[in-house]
Scaffold this motif. Structure first.
Motif, PDB file in Angstrom:
ATOM      1  N   MET A 100     -35.453  -4.305 -16.136  1.00  0.00           N
ATOM      2  CA  MET A 100     -35.446  -2.962 -15.554  1.00  0.00           C
ATOM      3  C   MET A 100     -34.170  -2.739 -14.766  1.00  0.00           C
ATOM      4  SD  MET A 100     -39.402  -2.758 -14.193  1.00  0.00           S
ATOM      5  CE  MET A 100     -39.272  -1.059 -13.621  1.00  0.00           C
ATOM      6  N   LYS A 101     -33.564  -1.546 -14.906  1.00  0.00           N
ATOM      7  CA  LYS A 101     -32.372  -1.209 -14.144  1.00  0.00           C
ATOM      8  C   LYS A 101     -32.766  -0.885 -12.702  1.00  0.00           C
ATOM      9  CE  LYS A 101     -29.899   0.590 -18.175  1.00  0.00           C
ATOM     10  NZ  LYS A 101     -29.236   1.779 -18.781  1.00  0.00           N
ATOM     11  N   LEU A 102     -31.779  -0.992 -11.806  1.00  0.00           N
ATOM     12  CA  LEU A 102     -32.063  -0.779 -10.384  1.00  0.00           C
ATOM     13  C   LEU A 102     -32.692   0.578 -10.124  1.00  0.00           C
ATOM     14  CD1 LEU A 102     -29.018  -2.320  -8.471  1.00  0.00           C
ATOM     15  CD2 LEU A 102     -31.354  -3.166  -8.618  1.00  0.00           C
ATOM     16  N   HIS A 103     -32.152   1.622 -10.769  1.00  0.00           N
ATOM     17  CA  HIS A 103     -32.687   2.966 -10.540  1.00  0.00           C
ATOM     18  C   HIS A 103     -34.135   3.056 -11.016  1.00  0.00           C
ATOM     19  CE1 HIS A 103     -32.750   7.265  -9.907  1.00  0.00           C
ATOM     20  NE2 HIS A 103     -33.168   7.446 -11.153  1.00  0.00           N
ATOM     21  N   GLU A 104     -34.440   2.387 -12.138  1.00  0.00           N
ATOM     22  CA  GLU A 104     -35.816   2.400 -12.645  1.00  0.00           C
ATOM     23  C   GLU A 104     -36.756   1.671 -11.698  1.00  0.00           C
ATOM     24  OE1 GLU A 104     -35.460   0.605 -16.446  1.00  0.00           O
ATOM     25  OE2 GLU A 104     -34.752   2.422 -17.454  1.00  0.00           O
ATOM     26  N   ILE A 105     -36.267   0.554 -11.127  1.00  0.00           N
ATOM     27  CA  ILE A 105     -37.082  -0.174 -10.154  1.00  0.00           C
ATOM     28  C   ILE A 105     -37.339   0.693  -8.928  1.00  0.00           C
ATOM     29  CG2 ILE A 105     -37.147  -2.158  -8.591  1.00  0.00           C
ATOM     30  CD1 ILE A 105     -35.548  -3.726 -10.635  1.00  0.00           C
ATOM     31  N   ALA A 106     -36.279   1.359  -8.447  1.00  0.00           N
ATOM     32  CA  ALA A 106     -36.404   2.209  -7.263  1.00  0.00           C
ATOM     33  C   ALA A 106     -37.394   3.344  -7.506  1.00  0.00           C
ATOM     34  CB  ALA A 106     -35.045   2.771  -6.873  1.00  0.00           C
ATOM     35  N   GLU A 107     -37.305   3.971  -8.659  1.00  0.00           N
ATOM     36  CA  GLU A 107     -38.226   5.062  -8.975  1.00  0.00           C
ATOM     37  C   GLU A 107     -39.658   4.542  -9.088  1.00  0.00           C
ATOM     38  OE1 GLU A 107     -37.756   8.410  -9.109  1.00  0.00           O
ATOM     39  OE2 GLU A 107     -35.849   7.818  -8.191  1.00  0.00           O
ATOM     40  N   GLY A 108     -39.806   3.364  -9.691  1.00  0.00           N
ATOM     41  CA  GLY A 108     -41.131   2.768  -9.808  1.00  0.00           C
ATOM     42  C   GLY A 108     -41.735   2.452  -8.454  1.00  0.00           C
ATOM     43  N   VAL A 109     -40.896   1.947  -7.533  1.00  0.00           N
ATOM     44  CA  VAL A 109     -41.362   1.656  -6.172  1.00  0.00           C
ATOM     45  C   VAL A 109     -41.831   2.936  -5.494  1.00  0.00           C
ATOM     46  CG1 VAL A 109     -40.661   0.913  -3.862  1.00  0.00           C
ATOM     47  CG2 VAL A 109     -39.978  -0.433  -5.858  1.00  0.00           C
ATOM     48  N   LYS A 110     -41.028   3.995  -5.603  1.00  0.00           N
ATOM     49  CA  LYS A 110     -41.387   5.261  -4.952  1.00  0.00           C
ATOM     50  C   LYS A 110     -42.645   5.889  -5.547  1.00  0.00           C
ATOM     51  CE  LYS A 110     -37.033   6.820  -5.164  1.00  0.00           C
ATOM     52  NZ  LYS A 110     -35.840   7.702  -4.988  1.00  0.00           N
ATOM     53  N   GLN A 111     -42.950   5.524  -6.790  1.00  0.00           N
ATOM     54  CA  GLN A 111     -44.175   6.012  -7.424  1.00  0.00           C
ATOM     55  C   GLN A 111     -45.371   5.113  -7.122  1.00  0.00           C
ATOM     56  OE1 GLN A 111     -43.282   6.469 -11.613  1.00  0.00           O
ATOM     57  NE2 GLN A 111     -41.475   7.724 -11.181  1.00  0.00           N
ATOM     58  N   GLY A 112     -45.120   4.040  -6.347  1.00  0.00           N
ATOM     59  CA  GLY A 112     -46.206   3.150  -5.951  1.00  0.00           C
ATOM     60  C   GLY A 112     -46.635   2.172  -7.021  1.00  0.00           C
ATOM     61  N   LYS A 113     -45.769   1.897  -7.991  1.00  0.00           N
ATOM     62  CA  LYS A 113     -46.111   0.979  -9.070  1.00  0.00           C
ATOM     63  C   LYS A 113     -45.960  -0.467  -8.593  1.00  0.00           C
ATOM     64  CE  LYS A 113     -44.805   4.170 -12.803  1.00  0.00           C
ATOM     65  NZ  LYS A 113     -43.914   4.396 -13.971  1.00  0.00           N
ATOM     66  N   ILE A 114     -47.045  -1.232  -8.710  1.00  0.00           N
ATOM     67  CA  ILE A 114     -47.069  -2.607  -8.203  1.00  0.00           C
ATOM     68  C   ILE A 114     -46.032  -3.475  -8.905  1.00  0.00           C
ATOM     69  CG2 ILE A 114     -48.474  -4.680  -7.957  1.00  0.00           C
ATOM     70  CD1 ILE A 114     -49.235  -2.484  -6.060  1.00  0.00           C
ATOM     71  N   ARG A 115     -45.882  -3.309 -10.215  1.00  0.00           N
ATOM     72  CA  ARG A 115     -44.932  -4.137 -10.964  1.00  0.00           C
ATOM     73  C   ARG A 115     -43.505  -3.913 -10.455  1.00  0.00           C
ATOM     74  NH1 ARG A 115     -42.244  -3.515 -16.112  1.00  0.00           N
ATOM     75  NH2 ARG A 115     -41.767  -5.559 -17.025  1.00  0.00           N
ATOM     76  N   ALA A 116     -43.142  -2.679 -10.220  1.00  0.00           N
ATOM     77  CA  ALA A 116     -41.800  -2.374  -9.717  1.00  0.00           C
ATOM     78  C   ALA A 116     -41.614  -2.918  -8.309  1.00  0.00           C
ATOM     79  CB  ALA A 116     -41.563  -0.865  -9.741  1.00  0.00           C
ATOM     80  N   LEU A 117     -42.650  -2.793  -7.469  1.00  0.00           N
ATOM     81  CA  LEU A 117     -42.566  -3.303  -6.100  1.00  0.00           C
ATOM     82  C   LEU A 117     -42.396  -4.821  -6.107  1.00  0.00           C
ATOM     83  CD1 LEU A 117     -42.739  -2.958  -3.048  1.00  0.00           C
ATOM     84  CD2 LEU A 117     -45.236  -2.966  -3.248  1.00  0.00           C
ATOM     85  N   ALA A 118     -43.156  -5.505  -6.964  1.00  0.00           N
ATOM     86  CA  ALA A 118     -43.045  -6.962  -7.051  1.00  0.00           C
ATOM     87  C   ALA A 118     -41.654  -7.380  -7.512  1.00  0.00           C
ATOM     88  CB  ALA A 118     -44.110  -7.506  -8.002  1.00  0.00           C
ATOM     89  N   LYS A 119     -41.092  -6.657  -8.485  1.00  0.00           N
ATOM     90  CA  LYS A 119     -39.740  -6.958  -8.962  1.00  0.00           C
ATOM     91  C   LYS A 119     -38.714  -6.737  -7.855  1.00  0.00           C
ATOM     92  CE  LYS A 119     -39.920  -6.305 -13.981  1.00  0.00           C
ATOM     93  NZ  LYS A 119     -39.208  -7.558 -14.279  1.00  0.00           N
ATOM     94  N   ALA A 120     -38.880  -5.658  -7.088  1.00  0.00           N
ATOM     95  CA  ALA A 120     -37.957  -5.353  -6.005  1.00  0.00           C
ATOM     96  C   ALA A 120     -37.990  -6.439  -4.932  1.00  0.00           C
ATOM     97  CB  ALA A 120     -38.292  -3.993  -5.401  1.00  0.00           C
ATOM     98  N   ILE A 121     -39.187  -6.885  -4.579  1.00  0.00           N
ATOM     99  CA  ILE A 121     -39.317  -7.938  -3.560  1.00  0.00           C
ATOM    100  C   ILE A 121     -38.711  -9.243  -4.063  1.00  0.00           C
ATOM    101  CG2 ILE A 121     -40.947  -9.322  -2.230  1.00  0.00           C
ATOM    102  CD1 ILE A 121     -42.808  -6.901  -2.173  1.00  0.00           C
ATOM    103  N   THR A 122     -38.973  -9.569  -5.324  1.00  0.00           N
ATOM    104  CA  THR A 122     -38.397 -10.791  -5.903  1.00  0.00           C
ATOM    105  C   THR A 122     -36.874 -10.735  -5.862  1.00  0.00           C
ATOM    106  OG1 THR A 122     -40.308 -11.101  -7.357  1.00  0.00           O
ATOM    107  CG2 THR A 122     -38.272 -12.219  -7.980  1.00  0.00           C
ATOM    108  N   LEU A 123     -36.314  -9.572  -6.129  1.00  0.00           N
ATOM    109  CA  LEU A 123     -34.857  -9.408  -6.121  1.00  0.00           C
ATOM    110  C   LEU A 123     -34.274  -9.641  -4.733  1.00  0.00           C
ATOM    111  CD1 LEU A 123     -32.239  -8.582  -7.604  1.00  0.00           C
ATOM    112  CD2 LEU A 123     -32.755  -6.210  -6.985  1.00  0.00           C
TER     113      LEU A 123
END
Length: 324
Positions: A1-24
């Motif tokens: 996932m690209k950074l912008h996609e991760i950021a958008e996923g986090v703002k949408q409350g998606k757990i998978r995106a949040l987990a990826k962001a924290i891991t990063l």
């Protein structure tokens, strides 16, 4: 996932995106640090809207049971709760059990709760290196109550108190002299003291412990003229007194917001956070310096062998670093 996609996923409350962001952001890989900074910058405007609650206490105080009871109460009221549980890492193997999801089984299954266990590693105070950044990510994901549970030993209480709005110290009755094991400095940073396991035969001991803490708190200089630190009772196991604890947190926030201390404290914490990161990065730069690397082994051996003093060795290493 690209950074912008991760950021958008986090703002949408998606757990998978949040987990990826924290891991990063938790990654020690130097190549990931720039990406992590970019991601945090993009999500920063969406953060800062949660109540940040730090919870610490002696081992066996029932922190996980209390957090689960509080978390279930809050999700039942419509809140979204993120629990950042920092587990102690072994100083021998470096490993960590990360068992908080097991200890909070009901809360872990709640769709409005997110539990992220993290190893403390070698970070002073038993708080994961990136706990502050993780709080911002959870806030950006829409969690409006962030709970930081720490290992509850030594410096950890001070570290947690420096990153949250409200610091709750858990204690238990019937463990001997209730004030013997608690340092004055820890009581001075607490915004409330909570005596857990106040049920059944333990209730009279809990009442006595509460009276002792109330007397001790009267002897301490309050951190704020707008708040009197209370000593509370609860039974996390029986889910008694939990609502009163949350009401205390809300009363504290209201009092601090009205006086202007709430925003001032947040600004001070952000500045302190910046300097912590600067010092961490300076240490990394120092240890990776070629001149320092070449000297470090022999200098450490000289100190261990009593050939040179630690202060002289430190000066030698610093001089080598400045020559680079």
């Amino acid at each position: 996932m690209k950074l912008h996609e991760i950021a958008e996923g986090v703002k949408q409350g998606k757990i998978r995106a949040l987990a990826k962001a924290i891991t990063l952001i938790e990654s020690r890989n130097l190549d990931h640090s720039v990406a992590a900074t970019t991601l945090l910058d993009e999500l920063l405007p969406a953060s800062g809207n949660a109540i940040r609650l730090g919870i610490s206490g002696v081992p066996g105080a029932g922190k996980s049971t209390f957090i689960e009871s509080l978390g279930l109460l809050l999700t039942g009221e419509g809140h979204r709760v993120a629990v950042l549980a920092v587990d102690p890492s072994s100083q021998i193997s470096g490993g960590s059990i990360l068992g908080d999801k097991t200890r909070m089984e009901l809360l872990a299954r709640d769709p409005n709760a997110f539990i992220r266990p993290s190893p403390s590693g070698d970070t002073l105070g038993g708080v994961a290196r990136k706990t502050r950044e993780t709080m911002l990510l959870c806030e950006a994901a829409g969690y409006d109550v962030i709970i930081v549970e720490t290992v509850g030993v030594g410096q950890s209480e001070i570290t947690v108190a420096s990153m949250v709005d409200f610091f709750l110290l858990l204690q238990i009755p019937g463990a001997g002299d209730e004030l013997q094991g608690i340092k004055k400095g820890v009581m001075e940073i607490a915004d409330a003291i909570l005596i857990n396991k106040a049920e059944g035969d333990n209730r009279p001991r809990a009442e006595l412990a509460r009276a002792q803490y109330v007397n001790a708190l009267h002897l301490l200089k309050p951190r704020s003229s707008h708040w009197t630190v209370p000593a509370l009772l609860c039974s996390a196991l029986q889910q008694e007194g939990i609502a009163e604890v949350w009401a205390t947190v809300l009363a504290y926030r209201q009092a601090m917001a009205t006086s202007g201390e709430f925003d001032r404290k947040r600004r001070q914490q952000a500045t302190a956070w910046m300097w912590t990161l600067v010092m961490d990065d300076l240490k990394d730069l120092f240890l990776r310096d070629r001149n320092v690397e070449a000297l470090l082994g022999p200098v450490q051996e000289a100190v261990a062998g009593g050939i040179t003093t630690p202060s002289a060795a430190a000066r030698r290493l610093l001089e080598a670093f400045k020559r680079h």
